[in-house]
Design a protein around this motif. Structure first.
Motif, PDB file in Angstrom:
ATOM      1  N   ASP A   5      24.411  63.037  45.065  1.00 58.12           N
ATOM      2  CA  ASP A   5      24.455  63.969  43.943  1.00 58.12           C
ATOM      3  C   ASP A   5      23.314  64.978  44.091  1.00 58.12           C
ATOM      4  OD1 ASP A   5      24.851  65.262  41.568  1.00 58.12           O
ATOM      5  OD2 ASP A   5      24.370  63.540  40.296  1.00 58.12           O
ATOM      6  N   VAL A   6      23.526  65.949  44.973  1.00 57.88           N
ATOM      7  CA  VAL A   6      22.506  66.969  45.244  1.00 57.88           C
ATOM      8  C   VAL A   6      23.137  68.355  45.150  1.00 57.88           C
ATOM      9  CG1 VAL A   6      21.072  65.483  46.712  1.00 57.88           C
ATOM     10  CG2 VAL A   6      22.886  66.855  47.750  1.00 57.88           C
ATOM     11  N   GLY A   7      22.301  69.355  44.936  1.00 57.70           N
ATOM     12  CA  GLY A   7      22.756  70.738  44.919  1.00 57.70           C
ATOM     13  C   GLY A   7      23.875  70.953  43.923  1.00 57.70           C
ATOM     14  N   ALA A   8      24.881  71.680  44.362  1.00 59.13           N
ATOM     15  CA  ALA A   8      25.995  72.049  43.481  1.00 59.13           C
ATOM     16  C   ALA A   8      27.201  71.131  43.634  1.00 59.13           C
ATOM     17  CB  ALA A   8      26.394  73.492  43.760  1.00 59.13           C
ATOM     18  N   ILE A   9      27.046  70.028  44.327  1.00 59.74           N
ATOM     19  CA  ILE A   9      28.177  69.126  44.553  1.00 59.74           C
ATOM     20  C   ILE A   9      28.751  68.617  43.237  1.00 59.74           C
ATOM     21  CG2 ILE A   9      28.841  66.892  45.538  1.00 59.74           C
ATOM     22  CD1 ILE A   9      26.995  67.549  47.904  1.00 59.74           C
ATOM     23  N   ARG A  10      27.891  68.400  42.254  1.00 57.47           N
ATOM     24  CA  ARG A  10      28.338  67.925  40.941  1.00 57.47           C
ATOM     25  C   ARG A  10      29.302  68.925  40.276  1.00 57.47           C
ATOM     26  NH1 ARG A  10      27.267  64.443  37.021  1.00 57.47           N
ATOM     27  NH2 ARG A  10      25.702  63.314  38.187  1.00 57.47           N
ATOM     28  N   GLU A  11      29.243  70.177  40.675  1.00 57.09           N
ATOM     29  CA  GLU A  11      30.148  71.174  40.094  1.00 57.09           C
ATOM     30  C   GLU A  11      31.599  70.946  40.496  1.00 57.09           C
ATOM     31  OE1 GLU A  11      28.867  75.227  40.667  1.00 57.09           O
ATOM     32  OE2 GLU A  11      26.775  74.663  40.345  1.00 57.09           O
ATOM     33  N   ILE A  12      31.825  70.256  41.604  1.00 61.73           N
ATOM     34  CA  ILE A  12      33.210  70.035  42.025  1.00 61.73           C
ATOM     35  C   ILE A  12      33.631  68.567  42.006  1.00 61.73           C
ATOM     36  CG2 ILE A  12      33.375  72.175  43.340  1.00 61.73           C
ATOM     37  CD1 ILE A  12      33.029  70.529  45.904  1.00 61.73           C
ATOM     38  N   ILE A  13      32.678  67.658  42.170  1.00 60.80           N
ATOM     39  CA  ILE A  13      33.025  66.230  42.119  1.00 60.80           C
ATOM     40  C   ILE A  13      32.695  65.689  40.732  1.00 60.80           C
ATOM     41  CG2 ILE A  13      32.481  63.916  42.953  1.00 60.80           C
ATOM     42  CD1 ILE A  13      32.021  65.018  45.683  1.00 60.80           C
ATOM     43  N   GLN A  14      33.722  65.117  40.103  1.00 60.87           N
ATOM     44  CA  GLN A  14      33.526  64.409  38.839  1.00 60.87           C
ATOM     45  C   GLN A  14      33.457  62.928  39.191  1.00 60.87           C
ATOM     46  OE1 GLN A  14      37.155  66.053  37.113  1.00 60.87           O
ATOM     47  NE2 GLN A  14      35.900  66.795  35.432  1.00 60.87           N
ATOM     48  N   ASP A  15      32.301  62.344  39.000  1.00 63.77           N
ATOM     49  CA  ASP A  15      32.070  60.965  39.427  1.00 63.77           C
ATOM     50  C   ASP A  15      33.121  60.017  38.858  1.00 63.77           C
ATOM     51  OD1 ASP A  15      30.629  58.962  40.790  1.00 63.77           O
ATOM     52  OD2 ASP A  15      29.554  58.433  38.956  1.00 63.77           O
ATOM     53  N   GLY A  16      33.803  59.314  39.761  1.00 65.64           N
ATOM     54  CA  GLY A  16      34.806  58.350  39.366  1.00 65.64           C
ATOM     55  C   GLY A  16      36.174  58.949  39.070  1.00 65.64           C
ATOM     56  N   VAL A  17      36.279  60.274  39.071  1.00 65.44           N
ATOM     57  CA  VAL A  17      37.557  60.928  38.795  1.00 65.44           C
ATOM     58  C   VAL A  17      38.180  61.454  40.080  1.00 65.44           C
ATOM     59  CG1 VAL A  17      38.702  62.817  37.558  1.00 65.44           C
ATOM     60  CG2 VAL A  17      36.841  61.556  36.462  1.00 65.44           C
ATOM     61  N   ASN A  18      37.443  62.295  40.799  1.00 64.61           N
ATOM     62  CA  ASN A  18      37.970  62.858  42.048  1.00 64.61           C
ATOM     63  C   ASN A  18      37.037  62.582  43.227  1.00 64.61           C
ATOM     64  OD1 ASN A  18      35.918  64.610  41.401  1.00 64.61           O
ATOM     65  ND2 ASN A  18      37.120  66.468  41.634  1.00 64.61           N
TER      66      ASN A  18
END
Length: 108
Positions: free
Chosen positions: A33-46
């Motif tokens: 969970d670094v940088g902008a990765i959280r903008e596209i990955i929803q933890d546990g969803v996709n």
């Protein structure tokens, strides 16, 4: 067809193109969970996000083992990964985003 999971193990990152490329093939992603990765990955969803400030190896191993032993959940994650690609990275969406950027630059 030979790729089961994509692991993105980075200390710094923007939005790596390898993530939507994997999603296009229905390959789930586990990433730090670094940088902008959280903008596209929803933890546990996709996909799954791993906290880079804890034991990263243990977290990756736990997520991998879970998906290897829970085929139904793997398939759901795989489908959600592929579905999340289209609204964010379709040709139309990317065209509009680039057009917006160029219009803002031209207005300066």
């Amino acid at each position: 067809k030979n790729l089961y999971l994509l692991l993105v193990v980075s200390q710094r990152e923007g939005i790596p193109l390898v993530i939507p490329e994997a999603w296009a093939w229905g390959v789930p992603v586990i990433s730090t969970d670094v940088g902008a990765i959280r903008e596209i990955i929803q933890d546990g969803v996709n996909g799954y996000l791993v906290d880079p400030n804890t034991n990263v190896v243990d977290q990756f191993v736990a997520k991998i083992e879970y998906l290897l032993t829970h085929e139904k959940d793997y398939k759901i994650l795989s489908n959600k990964s592929r579905e999340s690609l289209i609204p964010k990275f379709s040709i139309e969406t990317m065209h509009l985003r680039y057009q917006d950027v160029f219009e803002k630059l031209a207005a300066r």
